[in-house]
Write an enzyme that holds these catalytic residues in place. Structure first.
Site, short mmCIF file in Angstrom:
data_model
loop_
_atom_site.label_atom_id
_atom_site.label_comp_id
_atom_site.label_asym_id
_atom_site.label_seq_id
_atom_site.Cartn_x
_atom_site.Cartn_y
_atom_site.Cartn_z
N CYS A 268 0.83 -1.20 0.00
CA CYS A 268 0.00 0.00 0.00
C CYS A 268 0.87 1.26 0.00
O CYS A 268 1.53 1.56 -0.99
CB CYS A 268 -0.97 -0.05 1.18
SG CYS A 268 -2.38 1.07 1.00
N HIS A 361 -3.60 -5.29 0.07
CA HIS A 361 -3.37 -5.80 1.42
C HIS A 361 -3.38 -7.32 1.46
O HIS A 361 -4.45 -7.94 1.51
CB HIS A 361 -4.44 -5.27 2.37
CG HIS A 361 -4.34 -3.81 2.64
ND1 HIS A 361 -3.78 -3.30 3.80
CD2 HIS A 361 -4.72 -2.73 1.90
CE1 HIS A 361 -3.81 -1.98 3.76
NE2 HIS A 361 -4.37 -1.62 2.63
N GLU A 363 -2.58 -9.15 3.94
CA GLU A 363 -3.06 -9.64 5.25
C GLU A 363 -4.58 -9.69 5.28
O GLU A 363 -5.16 -10.51 5.97
CB GLU A 363 -2.52 -8.76 6.38
CG GLU A 363 -3.31 -7.52 6.70
CD GLU A 363 -3.23 -6.46 5.61
OE1 GLU A 363 -4.10 -5.58 5.58
OE2 GLU A 363 -2.30 -6.50 4.78
#
Length: 408
Positions: A268, A361, A363
């Protein structure tokens, strides 16, 4: 309802171009100023509001029903709510979930987050898609009764997201360590990394810890001396808010890391800063990517990933590559991932130094998890770097590519 009760419960959203939407108060009452953006996730509202990347933004939830599962301490992505204000259509009257510890409305009030409910979030979203993300204000309680021209004047006098330096505001004050967890690994600490907190989400070090990595989380003000003192195997830059053009300190640090040939992974905001460290520019998107259903293609494999994203800026790099990095000394770089909606750069891969990044992202709390292999790619890169003795001229594109097993 008495006239006083109507005044105290009223709320109005005022956009920079003069468009207004009236509803009722949600959360705390008062005034909230920021950039109005929309998030399209159908789930994960708690993860959204606690994501530091939303600092100084008024978030419009496009999903109509918000708050139905309440909130709990386990699902928070950081130490507090970071959205500047919250805009929903139908707020749940009461939560209904066995994990709920309090209602979303209560949590917003407890943390002083001003919101508005009962507005047409679809109309707001369509307006922002047509006109672009813009400054806005939520005014509730007595503030909502003021003349609209006065409210609009406050909005237009507020700060723009362009030129905003926010990473230091959301970062930690002192470092901490996340030790390897007992899930998914054989018990030995495989690697240690320095993760620079530019607005890091709690799930990110967890995903690395699950793979046997010790994560030293450092403040946004960290220096190369701080990193060298830890003798880490790699460096990670997190997500975060603000304009990447303002992150001079973090870009300088990253160039030092790249010059030392320390393996690097960024997501990001970290992707944007890798772009700037390599000499590319960044620019502000019209309304950004914020949701958990953004299609991205890995240009090496042709595989399409459904990704979680939250960004309003992007890297300005040529899609036809590889090309020589504009900043001397870093060799060749290529755009590794691209958004299938609008061809925005979604990843960078360095071919002559051990560094790569993605705009989304991996995660991904509350999902999807298509991109989880990227953590394995980082570990493979550190393993390759260790095997070659970290000699600068021994890094090549093979160290940066995912294995087929990781993509399975």
């Amino acid at each position: 309802m008495t006239e006083q009760a109507i005044i105290s419960s009223g709320a109005v959203l005022v956009l920079e171009d003069g468009r207004t939407f009236r509803g009722t108060s949600y959360g705390a009452t008062g005034t909230a100023l920021g950039e109005a953006v929309f998030a399209t996730g159908m789930t994960g509202y708690q993860e959204t509001i606690t994501d530091p990347s939303y600092a100084r933004q008024l978030v419009v939830q496009t999903a109509p029903h918000i708050g139905n599962t309440g909130v709990n301490r386990d699902d928070a992505e950081s130490r507090q709510i970071w959205v500047a204000g919250y805009i929903v259509r139908d707020a749940a009257r009461r939560p209904s979930n066995w994990r709920s510890e309090m209602s979303l409305d209560e949590e917003l009030r407890d943390q002083g987050i001003i919101g508005i409910q009962g507005v047409d979030t679809r109309a707001i979203t369509r307006h922002l898609r047509e006109r672009g993300a813009m400054r806005a204000g939520i005014f509730s309680g007595a503030e909502a009764a003021r003349p609209v021209d006065q409210l609009l004047a406050e909005v237009t006098a507020s700060e723009s997201m362009e030129g905003s330096k926010l990473a230091e505001e959301v970062s930690i004050d002192s470092s901490y360590v996340v030790e390897p967890s007992s899930h998914g690994w054989d018990g030995d600490t495989k690697f240690s990394i320095a993760a620079v907190d530019l607005g890091i989400k709690s799930m990110t070090p967890q995903r690395l810890a699950e793979r046997g990595v010790r994560v030293h989380v450092l403040p946004a003000t960290a220096t190369l001396e701080d990193i060298d003192a830890l003798e880490v195997d790699g460096v990670f830059y997190s997500n975060g808010p603000g304009d990447p053009a303002t992150a001079e300190h973090q870009v300088k640090l990253l160039r030092q890391v790249l010059n030392q040939r320390i393996p690097f992974f960024g997501i990001c905001f970290g992707n944007q800063l890798l772009g700037r460290a390599l000499g590319f520019g960044t620019y502000k998107l019209r309304y950004g990517h914020r949701g958990i259903n953004v299609p991205v293609m890995d240009r090496h494999t042709g595989k399409v990933e459904i990704t979680s994203q939250n960004h309003g800026f992007a890297v300005d790099a040529p899609l036809d590559g590889p090309v020589e990095a504009p900043e001397p000394g870093f060799g060749r770089v290529e755009v590794s991932h691209v958004c299938l909606n609008d061809d925005v750069v979604e990843g960078l891969n360095c071919l002559d130094i051990p560094a790569f990044s993605v705009q989304y992202h991996p995660e991904a709390a509350a999902g999807p998890h298509d991109a989880a292999y990227l953590f394995d790619r980082f570990i493979d890169m550190m393993a390759g770097n260790r095997a070659t003795g970290a000699q600068p001229d021994q890094h090549h594109s093979g160290n940066n590519q995912p294995s087929q097993e990781n993509h399975a």
